[in-house]
Design a protein around this motif. Sequence first.
Motif, PDB file in Angstrom:
ATOM      1  N   UNK A   4      -4.143  -2.528   2.762  1.00 16.68           N
ATOM      2  CA  UNK A   4      -4.501  -1.872   2.194  1.00 16.68           C
ATOM      3  C   UNK A   4      -4.635  -2.798   0.837  1.00 16.68           C
ATOM      4  N   UNK A   5      -5.370  -4.121   0.949  1.00 19.34           N
ATOM      5  CA  UNK A   5      -5.288  -5.270  -1.127  1.00 19.34           C
ATOM      6  C   UNK A   5      -6.009  -4.112  -2.404  1.00 19.34           C
ATOM      7  N   UNK A  58      -1.417  -0.290  -0.222  1.00 20.78           N
ATOM      8  CA  UNK A  58      -0.603   0.266   0.366  1.00 20.78           C
ATOM      9  C   UNK A  58      -1.489   0.278   1.581  1.00 20.78           C
ATOM     10  N   UNK A  59      -0.401   0.646   2.652  1.00 20.22           N
ATOM     11  CA  UNK A  59      -0.271   1.093   3.938  1.00 20.22           C
ATOM     12  C   UNK A  59      -1.684   1.985   4.263  1.00 20.22           C
ATOM     13  N   UNK A  68       4.160   3.450   0.813  1.00 22.16           N
ATOM     14  CA  UNK A  68       4.552   1.519   0.271  1.00 22.16           C
ATOM     15  C   UNK A  68       3.806   1.594  -0.780  1.00 22.16           C
ATOM     16  N   UNK A  69       3.525   2.898  -1.373  1.00 19.05           N
ATOM     17  CA  UNK A  69       2.305   3.682  -2.596  1.00 19.05           C
ATOM     18  C   UNK A  69       3.836   2.218  -3.734  1.00 19.05           C
ATOM     19  N   UNK A 122       2.285  -3.609  -4.294  1.00 17.79           N
ATOM     20  CA  UNK A 122       2.082  -5.049  -4.132  1.00 17.79           C
ATOM     21  C   UNK A 122       1.171  -5.352  -2.842  1.00 17.79           C
ATOM     22  N   UNK A 123       0.016  -5.865  -2.641  1.00 20.67           N
ATOM     23  CA  UNK A 123      -1.050  -5.996  -1.398  1.00 20.67           C
ATOM     24  C   UNK A 123      -1.069  -6.114  -0.718  1.00 20.67           C
ATOM     25  N   UNK A 124      -0.811  -5.620   0.506  1.00 27.65           N
ATOM     26  CA  UNK A 124      -0.595  -5.076   2.032  1.00 27.65           C
ATOM     27  C   UNK A 124      -1.724  -6.333   2.796  1.00 27.65           C
ATOM     28  N   UNK A 125      -0.835  -7.576   2.975  1.00 29.80           N
ATOM     29  CA  UNK A 125      -2.226  -8.023   4.142  1.00 29.80           C
ATOM     30  C   UNK A 125      -2.056  -7.910   5.740  1.00 29.80           C
TER      31      UNK A 125
END
Length: 388
Positions: free
Chosen positions: A327-328, A332-333, A350-351, A355-358
């Motif tokens: 999730x950008x 989070x993931x 991962x809140x 960070x943007x999760x790519x």
Amino acid sequence: MAPRALLFLAVVAGCACSAQQSPAAAPAGSAAAPQASTASNGMRVETLAHGLSHPWSVALLPEGGFLVTERDGRLRHLDAQGRIGEPIAGVPTVFAQGQGGLLDVVLAPDYKTSHRLCLSYAEPGDDGTAGTAVSCGTLNDNALANMRVVYRQAPKLSGSSHFGSRLVFDGHGHLFITQGERTYRPLAQQLDKLQGKLVRLNEDGSIPRDNPFVGRKDARPEIWSYGHRNMQGLALDPRTGTLWESEHGPMGGDEINLPQPGKNYGWPIITYGIDYSGLKISESVGTAAPGMEQPHHYWKKSPGLSGLAFYTGRPGNAWNDSLFLGSLAESNLIRLTLKGNTIVGEERLLQDQGARIRDVRVGNDGQVYVLTDEEDGKLLRLTPPGMK
């Protein structure tokens, strides 16, 4: 609405931010200091590497270590301890503006013996235009050799958004390629254009004879499915071989599809999102229309989906039969719990990273590997709760 307000809304809805000046390349041999933490749910989080410049994709090497793409055009080898190597030579020239650049990296099914891999990227054209492209070749030491373009999106267009792109080998001699409609919304419905289409090729770049539009003069034979917006997640379900795809909606309406040959997934005629201005998408007739497929799953509020990976085949593991998505916009993931093809639960991980999760990939070791899309991008390793 003022341009600045529109830009803000676009970022919130999950579109990749406008290009910023890239930081200096991470020095070769650098690695993250050992960092590990345990979340409240019992998940262990380790930082394997940092100092990556907007990393976009990670491939897990069978001999250990990783290949990571950086959006501004570098391909890096990381060893199993996270030490970052010098940029690998021979990467194609990329259009590194806005959402463009070096995108996905995937290993060919015979990589162990052939060292063959494929890269997707935004390819520059004439007069500032660009389009999604795919090149394949072999990795020898720290250089790519025999690189050959197997796919080019046509026509190339101006603008720096919605390139996609993810790659999947299906294990039956085919390569699937996702891409975006380059913000030219009507093109997603035009079968003589490649924007907004899921493409299926033979591994050598030729056209499979059983593609759904082969033989039609009004359609490109590469097309598998159409009516897509900006696809940034693609994976095969190891349990069934079914292809799953995720894509950005506009403001709302991010969705998961199980794309079938020849089917129309609706964009921009049907959508569960609205324009960044807050108004209805001008081409949309609503959320349903004859001859157009409903999403398998959608979000009313856009997470900004990117990267998709299955976690299966591990009975007794807390994450068994899960689907992970980056999730950008919400940084989070996402973990979706699956029962067959049905999504029965959702958890956000991962809140606290902010960070943007790519990208997200699942290793043979049962651990999950995640890239953060930042100027100081990280490679994280997640260990499921209860796993030692």
